[in-house]
Scaffold this active site. Sequence first.
Site, PDB file in Angstrom:
ATOM      1  N   GLY A  33     -37.886  15.738 -13.573  1.00  0.00           N
ATOM      2  CA  GLY A  33     -38.460  14.603 -12.558  1.00  0.00           C
ATOM      3  C   GLY A  33     -38.592  15.174 -11.440  1.00  0.00           C
ATOM      4  O   GLY A  33     -38.360  16.352 -11.044  1.00  0.00           O
ATOM      5  N   ASN A  34     -38.938  14.570 -10.299  1.00  0.00           N
ATOM      6  CA  ASN A  34     -38.873  14.885  -8.772  1.00  0.00           C
ATOM      7  C   ASN A  34     -38.457  13.995  -7.819  1.00  0.00           C
ATOM      8  O   ASN A  34     -38.158  12.825  -8.354  1.00  0.00           O
ATOM      9  CB  ASN A  34     -40.220  15.498  -8.799  1.00  0.00           C
ATOM     10  CG  ASN A  34     -41.392  14.391  -8.645  1.00  0.00           C
ATOM     11  OD1 ASN A  34     -41.394  13.627  -7.997  1.00  0.00           O
ATOM     12  ND2 ASN A  34     -42.350  14.649  -9.713  1.00  0.00           N
ATOM     13  N   HIS A  35     -38.377  14.327  -6.770  1.00  0.00           N
ATOM     14  CA  HIS A  35     -37.904  13.340  -5.723  1.00  0.00           C
ATOM     15  C   HIS A  35     -38.907  12.227  -5.084  1.00  0.00           C
ATOM     16  O   HIS A  35     -38.512  11.382  -4.389  1.00  0.00           O
ATOM     17  CB  HIS A  35     -37.304  14.129  -4.385  1.00  0.00           C
ATOM     18  CG  HIS A  35     -36.079  14.784  -4.839  1.00  0.00           C
ATOM     19  ND1 HIS A  35     -34.937  14.306  -5.350  1.00  0.00           N
ATOM     20  CD2 HIS A  35     -35.820  16.241  -4.850  1.00  0.00           C
ATOM     21  CE1 HIS A  35     -34.067  15.285  -5.471  1.00  0.00           C
ATOM     22  NE2 HIS A  35     -34.446  16.386  -5.464  1.00  0.00           N
ATOM     23  N   ALA A 100     -46.870  11.887  -7.676  1.00  0.00           N
ATOM     24  CA  ALA A 100     -46.076  13.532  -7.745  1.00  0.00           C
ATOM     25  C   ALA A 100     -45.966  13.838  -9.318  1.00  0.00           C
ATOM     26  O   ALA A 100     -45.123  13.628  -9.901  1.00  0.00           O
ATOM     27  CB  ALA A 100     -44.863  13.429  -6.963  1.00  0.00           C
TER      28      ALA A 100
END
Length: 222
Positions: A33-35, A100
Amino acid sequence: EDFIRKGLPLLGRKVLVTAGPTYEAIDPVRFIGNHSSGKMGFAIADEFARLGAEVVLITGPTAEKSSHTLKRIDIVSAAQMLDACRQEFENADITVMSAAVADYTPVTTAAQKIKKTTEEFSLELKKTTDILASLGSLKRADQILVGFALETENEEAHAQAKLTRKNLDLIVLNSLNDKGAGFKMNTNKITIFNRSFEKTVFETKSKTAVAKDICNEILKLL
Ligand code: CTP
Ligand code: CA
């Protein structure tokens, strides 16, 4: 004209916004995943709804809630976001792709939890489809398509290259070098480029105020 005076310049217009991260499954309990918090995309969706638009919000996993009435589609992976975007895009007068999206996803997802057997372990990844570029290639003359660029170096050149390559009308540049910009923050600092590469630099503001700036720039194109 009445509605414009009442501040509803987008009444009757359809807007598609994407938000949040995507999660790419490694096995039943793990993902890449990402932030991304989803805050920026939700603020943009809310601002469009406030301006009278009929908004569809396609979002990855997030704790955010919308404060306006809109059609929310929850997805998890980049592939699911692509499917949902392809379904909704042709009806959208304006599309803003602030999600994102993962650039890479595991080649295979293990059916069972991966056990820690070996000392070293590597994961094979493959590129995801660039959703924004694929929408750009489908875009009609009566549609507006806006993307983001998150950069850490050569920011302006990279953003302009993405604007051209993905056939966008505007690109919103986020530099991680700017104080006041970042994933979990409530503020953001952006620069917007149009197709003539004219740039508009904005101050650090709350994400709600940034959303207003982005919508204003889009309104100028109508
Ligand atoms: N994007 C997308 N689909 C992907 C990857 C990115 O639609 N698979 C969109 C993002 O939503 C954003 C824009 O493309 O609006 C730019 O994302 P960014 O990560 O800055 O650029 P990339 O084209 O992915 O290139 P790179 O990460 O290599 O800089
Ligand atoms: Ca990327």
